[in-house]
Design an enzyme around this catalytic site. Structure first.
Site, PDB file in Angstrom:
ATOM      1  N   SER A  52       0.971  -1.205   0.027  1.00 52.69           N
ATOM      2  CA  SER A  52      -0.012   0.006  -0.083  1.00 52.69           C
ATOM      3  C   SER A  52       0.671   1.298   0.027  1.00 52.69           C
ATOM      4  CB  SER A  52      -0.918  -0.069   1.170  1.00 52.69           C
ATOM      5  OG  SER A  52      -1.874   0.796   1.092  1.00 52.69           O
ATOM      6  N   ASP A 101      -6.321   1.845  -3.074  1.00 50.96           N
ATOM      7  CA  ASP A 101      -7.438   1.726  -2.516  1.00 50.96           C
ATOM      8  C   ASP A 101      -7.704   3.061  -1.803  1.00 50.96           C
ATOM      9  OD1 ASP A 101      -5.573   1.513  -0.657  1.00 50.96           O
ATOM     10  OD2 ASP A 101      -6.309  -0.338   0.320  1.00 50.96           O
TER      11      ASP A 101
END
Length: 540
Positions: A184, A335
């Site tokens: 991430s 995301d």
């Protein structure tokens, strides 16, 4: 008789509706419906609750299924490898290719075993895999795929793609599960493994605990005899399938969500040299926008490096220099999304949720007029929602907890200040590009700029400092540290707040302070940090 049929019969015997059963075992009615239709299995702690409620043994309820020792929520928090957002650590130090291989071995075996509820003989599971642009993602991907196919499952490779695209493909194409290889927003040298269930949601803690048992070679916990899981041979060895078509369908889905043309809009995109580097521009260009892109030259070593949502100042300057209408910054796996208005101001996750909550409320689509946020959300955001008749429910930090609250209560919007925004009608996870599209739709529909849409939200100055520590739990249990936090809260006197919490993915303690000025925020953070240092908690 199937497990679903048993639950129906037992429920009716004691005169409960699906809604009443759901309330008693603390799940949604949809979950009960899926159990009874044999579309999903209850988690182990729910099995025990059902047995107690129906006054039957686990053997009577489950028949010959393997029984797994239930774990409480507090025990789940003690998982050794997996945190709130998957298995994450520095590649080949904390997360090795051998461990990745074993994760693949377990998943390939698990989804064809009775432990997962599979009752089909010689069933060949299908698992879809995506990855971000880190150099180590390729090594980990090949290790996982080798493990999956060695256990007799088929591996479908999306290649470089976003986390929400994996979730979408799992649901649309009915895969047994999916894997996203990403760390991430972490630096390039870290990596991670996110496991996503067949409903596009993060894997439950009970199954995750079984993965960990296998990583530690505890085969007894899996009910397996011998030294290892069985290896597939001959025609039972799994296949590897290039599945880029799945990623392309996800792009088509995103494009289909726009009801306006963006022809007149000049939009900046910062792709963090990560998973969105091709996808984001393709989507916005297809909808007609004039796109200006930075952070789209990944080399395996520059993901999140001075770019993306963790360094949004670059996009702020870019939007002002190019005189753009707005900009969107994503993180490594896309995301999350943060926005920048036409003046170069940052629109954080709280303000994004305000804009989208107001949009949904005006369209009668905001269930129970409620937004789900976390304890990190700014008090000014909560006040702005209240002013327009919207309630805010706050959970502990982590998008999985936000989603669980949304799922349990049927709420339609939730998210985090960091930019994880979940629009339940469209996705089961945070989706940065989807969030950017919905914000752009509101700009087009309202005929207002992002700056004007964000104006009602007056946020308290808020600052956060991350401290790398030896033992997160020791810090949070240190009486002197907690006393320093209480002292700060007294000084704030209701005009802000102080939080002390641990990261779910790093050996980090976060000190967050809201106050009337940035100077006061700095002062109060320094007071708490000083005690943490004096108590010897900082790592070398």
């Amino acid at each position: 008789m199937t497990l679903g049929e048993k639950i129906v019969n037992l429920r009716m015997n004691i005169g409960l509706s699906q809604e009443e059963l759901a309330e008693k075992v603390n799940v949604s009615r949809q979950s009960v419906s899926k159990w009874e239709m044999n579309q999903a299995l209850p988690q182990i702690d729910k099995v025990l609750m059902l047995c107690e409620l129906f006054n039957v043994s686990t053997d009577a309820l489950l028949l010959d299924k393997i029984e797994v020792k239930a774990q409480s929520k507090s025990e789940n928090k003690g998982l050794k490898y997996f945190g709130t957002d998957g298995f994450r650590g520095e590649a080949n130090l904390n997360l090795t290719s051998l461990q990745a291989y074993k994760v693949g071995r377990f998943l390939g075996w698990y989804f064809s075993s009775s432990l997962s509820g599979c009752d089909k003989p010689n069933y060949r599971p299908r698992i879809v895999i995506g990855k971000d642009t880190r150099r180590s993602s390729y090594m980990i991907e090949y290790s996982i795929v080798a493990g999956i196919t060695a256990s007799g499952a088929d591996a479908y490779m999306l290649h470089v793609t976003t986390t929400p695209s994996v979730s979408y493909v799992i649901r649309q194409d009915e895969f047994d599960c999916g894997i996203m290889i990403t760390a991430s927003h972490n630096p390039f040298y870290d990596n991670g493994i996110k496991v996503i269930n067949r409903y596009g949601e993060k894997l439950d803690d009970e199954t995750t605990a079984l993965i960990e048992a296998y990583l530690d070679s505890n085969l007894n916990a899996l009910g397996v005899m011998g030294d290892d899981l069985p290896l597939a041979t001959r025609s039972k060895i799994g296949c590897i399938v290039d599945y880029v078509s799945g990623r392309n369908r996800y792009l088509g889905y995103l494009i289909s969500l726009a009801s306006n043309s963006y022809k007149k809009l000049r939009i900046g995109l910062d792709c963090a040299n990560g998973a969105s580097w091709m996808i984001a521009k393709s989507v916005f260009s297809a909808i007609g926008a004039q796109t200006y892109v930075i952070g789209a030259e990944p080399d395996g070593l520059n993901v999140n490096q001075n770019c993306g949502s963790t360094h949004i100042e670059n996009l702020c300057n870019f939007v002002k220099e190019k005189h753009l209408d707005m900009g969107f910054a994503f993180d490594g796996d896309a995301d999350r999304c943060l926005a920048v208005d036409e003046k170069g101001n940052i629109i954080d996750g709280d303000t994004i949720m305000y804009i989208l909550a107001k949009r949904l409320k005006n369209r009668g689509m905001l269930n129970d007029n409620t937004v789900v946020a976390t304890i990190m959300s700014n008090s000014g955001f909560v006040s702005a929602l209240k002013a327009i008749g919207i309630k805010c429910v706050q959970t502990t930090v982590g998008d999985r907890f936000v989603y669980e609250c949304m799922q349990k209560n049927g709420y339609s919007l939730g998210g985090e200040q960091s930019g994880h925004i979940i629009l339940k009608k469209y996705a089961t996870t945070g989706d940065g590009i989807l969030t950017a599209i919905m914000l752009t739709e509101e700009v087009c529909d309202s005929k207002l700029s992002l700056c004007e849409l964000a104006e009602p939200v007056a946020l308290y100055p808020q600052k956060m400092k991350n401290l790398r520590v030896k033992d997160k739990t020791a810090v949070l249990n240190d009486a002197a540290v907690l006393a320093s936090k209480e002292e700060v809260e007294k000084l704030i006197d209701g005009k802000g707040r102080a939080l002390l919490r641990q990261s779910g993915t790093e050996p980090v303690i976060r000190i967050m302070v809201e106050a009337e000025s940035e100077e006061l925020c700095d002062k109060y953070i320094d007071m708490i940090e000083k005690v943490v240092i004096e108590r010897g908690h900082l790592s070398e």
